[in-house]
Design a protein around this motif. Structure first.
Motif, PDB file in Angstrom:
ATOM      1  N   THR A   1       0.838  -1.204   0.000  1.00  0.00           N
ATOM      2  CA  THR A   1       0.000   0.000   0.000  1.00  0.00           C
ATOM      3  C   THR A   1       0.869   1.248   0.000  1.00  0.00           C
ATOM      4  O   THR A   1       2.000   1.252   0.525  1.00  0.00           O
ATOM      5  CB  THR A   1      -0.943   0.016   1.208  1.00  0.00           C
ATOM      6  N   ASN A   2       0.327   2.286  -0.635  1.00  0.00           N
ATOM      7  CA  ASN A   2       0.965   3.599  -0.717  1.00  0.00           C
ATOM      8  C   ASN A   2       2.269   3.566  -1.522  1.00  0.00           C
ATOM      9  O   ASN A   2       3.092   4.484  -1.414  1.00  0.00           O
ATOM     10  CB  ASN A   2       1.229   4.174   0.686  1.00  0.00           C
ATOM     11  N   THR A   3       2.442   2.479  -2.311  1.00  0.00           N
ATOM     12  CA  THR A   3       3.614   2.368  -3.175  1.00  0.00           C
ATOM     13  C   THR A   3       3.138   1.995  -4.573  1.00  0.00           C
ATOM     14  O   THR A   3       2.374   1.048  -4.757  1.00  0.00           O
ATOM     15  CB  THR A   3       4.583   1.283  -2.664  1.00  0.00           C
TER      16      THR A   3
ATOM     17  N   ASN B   1       0.572   0.591   6.079  1.00  0.00           N
ATOM     18  CA  ASN B   1       1.328  -0.124   5.058  1.00  0.00           C
ATOM     19  C   ASN B   1       1.068  -1.616   5.201  1.00  0.00           C
ATOM     20  O   ASN B   1       1.513  -2.251   6.161  1.00  0.00           O
ATOM     21  CB  ASN B   1       2.830   0.179   5.207  1.00  0.00           C
TER      22      ASN B   1
ATOM     23  N   THR C   1      -2.032  11.632  -4.537  1.00  0.00           N
ATOM     24  CA  THR C   1      -2.675  11.317  -3.256  1.00  0.00           C
ATOM     25  C   THR C   1      -4.161  11.608  -3.402  1.00  0.00           C
ATOM     26  O   THR C   1      -4.544  12.688  -3.880  1.00  0.00           O
ATOM     27  CB  THR C   1      -2.087  12.162  -2.111  1.00  0.00           C
TER      28      THR C   1
ATOM     29  N   GLN D   1      -4.111   2.853  -1.868  1.00  0.00           N
ATOM     30  CA  GLN D   1      -3.874   3.855  -0.823  1.00  0.00           C
ATOM     31  C   GLN D   1      -4.591   3.470   0.449  1.00  0.00           C
ATOM     32  O   GLN D   1      -5.754   3.073   0.426  1.00  0.00           O
ATOM     33  CB  GLN D   1      -4.332   5.232  -1.315  1.00  0.00           C
TER      34      GLN D   1
ATOM     35  N   ASP E   1      -4.294   3.985   5.198  1.00  0.00           N
ATOM     36  CA  ASP E   1      -3.656   4.652   6.330  1.00  0.00           C
ATOM     37  C   ASP E   1      -2.495   3.841   6.883  1.00  0.00           C
ATOM     38  O   ASP E   1      -1.686   4.360   7.656  1.00  0.00           O
ATOM     39  CB  ASP E   1      -4.677   4.892   7.445  1.00  0.00           C
TER      40      ASP E   1
END
Length: 506
Positions: free
Chosen positions: A21-23, A114, A67, A110, A112
């Motif tokens: 996540t977030n990558t 990882n 984002t 995405q 909150d």
């Protein structure tokens, strides 16, 4: 090419993997123009258990610098970045994106926290229709049992489905019927209900005193409403939600949803658990207005009345048909008996040499004028002695208890023997004698003594017409078994002793 066909036939994914996540993850695709579009499924059951919301995105652009405000996402319009907005809003365990084929695509989930997200990629032989993602079959393959379909470039979802491409399930709620609801942490569940009026309530048995639920959890269970849409633009979501209580009125919210132009009567209700632990409760939709119940009761009463009337009419028609059939059968049998007895009586009258004697009878008009039909009961009331004749000797049917009108009418001969009028009429048309005593009748004598039966109280009295002892006994219901010679008057003696009988020439 053959590998693509193999994957399509076997309904298999072409590639699977995982991403952080977030990558941003970049994927190089190698089927060139042989696969016009692709489907990517993201699997979030583990990630979603501890997250309020997770969103996955697909683009041919690099997503590293992007984002997203997950709570503010709307349906995409002509965007290079694709995502499953209704699955994100519903916090579903699965998200699906159909995207045109590019040699290089970028994936981003995405959250909150990882965590690791699994995905599967499948090449399709169909071009992308942005209005009918996955041919409106939800997360399933297009050959599975989802009855939704693509209509005029939008998804026509079945009643138990909602979402942009019919990917979310719902259950049917029956009025005043309780259902058990199990809500996992941060989970949505959907129900649909047939609206009859807007005066309805959501009733539940939420318990604030449950030790397993935090103090604030009672207000963290919410509900959201929306009407059925074609296509689906918005689903029940947290942005338009209300706190769920033991008795939540839906009237005001429904009034805001229903406009004068709206004809849709299917209401979708979404329930959301904004807690980190599972909750269980019972839920029911109840109509608070008595109009609906009264209408139901009226409809039931109308159905009962109509059913009863129809049943009675059918029963009456059934019995009438049986009665008519029996009457027709009796009349047919009666006529058959008459014919058979007439034939028997004629056969009995044969000359000693074996040659049958045929007798010429009276005309119908003569019989009607002098052997006129009389009601059996009236005759026996005036002549009680005739009650000893219980059956007609011609048809062998009863005289006293006739069923049909023909069998209630009788005729009396000058020798005071009683028969059914129809039977005697048929007899006298063939021969001029009494079926009982065989006394022969003469037209002139009959005309001279007519009428021999008087039903009026005041009778003609003359010196030449004196009542015999036999008639007196018939009138007073006395024994008539004495010698007939002393009971008959002179005119009737003629019939007994054969005087003035017509001679029959052989």
């Amino acid at each position: 090419m053959y590998l693509l066909i193999l994957f399509v036939i076997c309904n298999a994914f072409h590639h699977k993997g995982s991403l952080q996540t977030n990558t941003t993850l970049n994927l190089a695709l190698n089927f060139t123009d042989q696969a016009p579009s692709i489907i990517i499924k993201f699997f979030l059951p583990i990630a979603r258990q501890n997250q309020q919301i997770v969103g996955c995105f697909v683009s041919f652009e690099n997503l590293t610098l992007y984002t997203f405000e997950l709570d503010q996402l709307q349906l995409k319009v002509n965007s290079n970045i694709d995502y499953d907005v209704h699955s994100i809003q519903s916090n579903s365990d699965t998200q699906l994106v159909q995207y045109p084929y590019y040699s290089m695509i970028y994936l981003l989930c995405q959250s909150d926290q990882n965590i690791i997200i699994d995905y599967e990629l499948t090449y399709l032989e169909d071009y992308l229709n942005p209005f009918c993602i996955n041919n409106c079959k939800g997360y399933n393959d297009t050959r599975n049992g989802n009855s939704s379909y693509c209509l005029n470039n939008y998804c026509e979802c079945s009643l138990d489905k909602l979402g942009e491409f019919c990917q979310l399930d719902s259950s049917y709620l029956i009025n005043s019927n309780w259902v058990r609801v199990n809500l996992d942490s941060y989970q949505w569940k959907y129900f649909y209900y047939q609206i009859r009026n807007t005066n309805i309530e959501l009733q539940s048995n939420l318990d604030q005193s449950d030790q397993n639920i935090s103090k604030n959890s009672f207000i963290n269970k919410v509900y959201s409403l929306t009407l059925r849409q074609h296509p689906w633009i918005s689903i029940p979501n947290r942005k338009f939600s209300y706190f769920l209580t033991n008795c939540s009125s839906l009237s005001d919210t429904l009034q805001d949803l229903i406009s004068e132009e709206t004809t849709e009567t299917i209401l979708y209700i979404g329930l959301y658990n904004n807690n980190s632990i599972q909750v269980k409760f019972n839920l029911s939709v109840v109509t608070t207005s008595s109009d609906d119940d009264d209408e139901v009761q009226r409809n039931k009463l109308i159905l009962i009345i109509v059913g009863s009337v129809v049943g009675v009419l059918l029963l009456l028609s059934f019995f009438l048909s049986i009665f008519n059939n029996q009457r027709m059968n009796q009349n047919a049998q009666h006529e058959e008996n008459i014919e058979q007895n007439l034939e028997i009586q004629q056969i009995a009258f044969k000359s000693p040499s074996g040659i049958r004697q045929f007798y010429q009878g009276f005309t119908k008009q003569f019989i009607k004028d002098y052997f006129d039909p009389i009601n059996v009961q009236e005759v026996m009331k005036s002549y009680p002695g005739l009650s000893q004749f219980e059956d007609c000797v011609i048809c062998l049917e009863t005289l006293k208890n006739g069923i049909s009108l023909e069998m209630k009418l009788c005729s009396v001969t000058p020798c005071f023997h009683i028969f059914h009028f129809q039977c005697l009429s048929s007899w006298l048309q063939k021969q001029r004698n009494c079926p009982f005593c065989r006394n022969e009748f003469n037209r002139i004598q009959i005309q001279n003594i007519y009428p021999w039966v008087e039903l009026n109280k005041e009778k003609r009295k003359s010196e030449s017409e004196q009542e015999s002892q036999y008639l007196q006994r018939l009138k007073h219901n006395q024994n008539t078994d004495l010698s007939q010679d002393i009971q008959l008057n002179d005119s009737q003696q003629d019939f007994v002793h054969g005087k003035n009988r017509p001679t029959v020439e052989g």
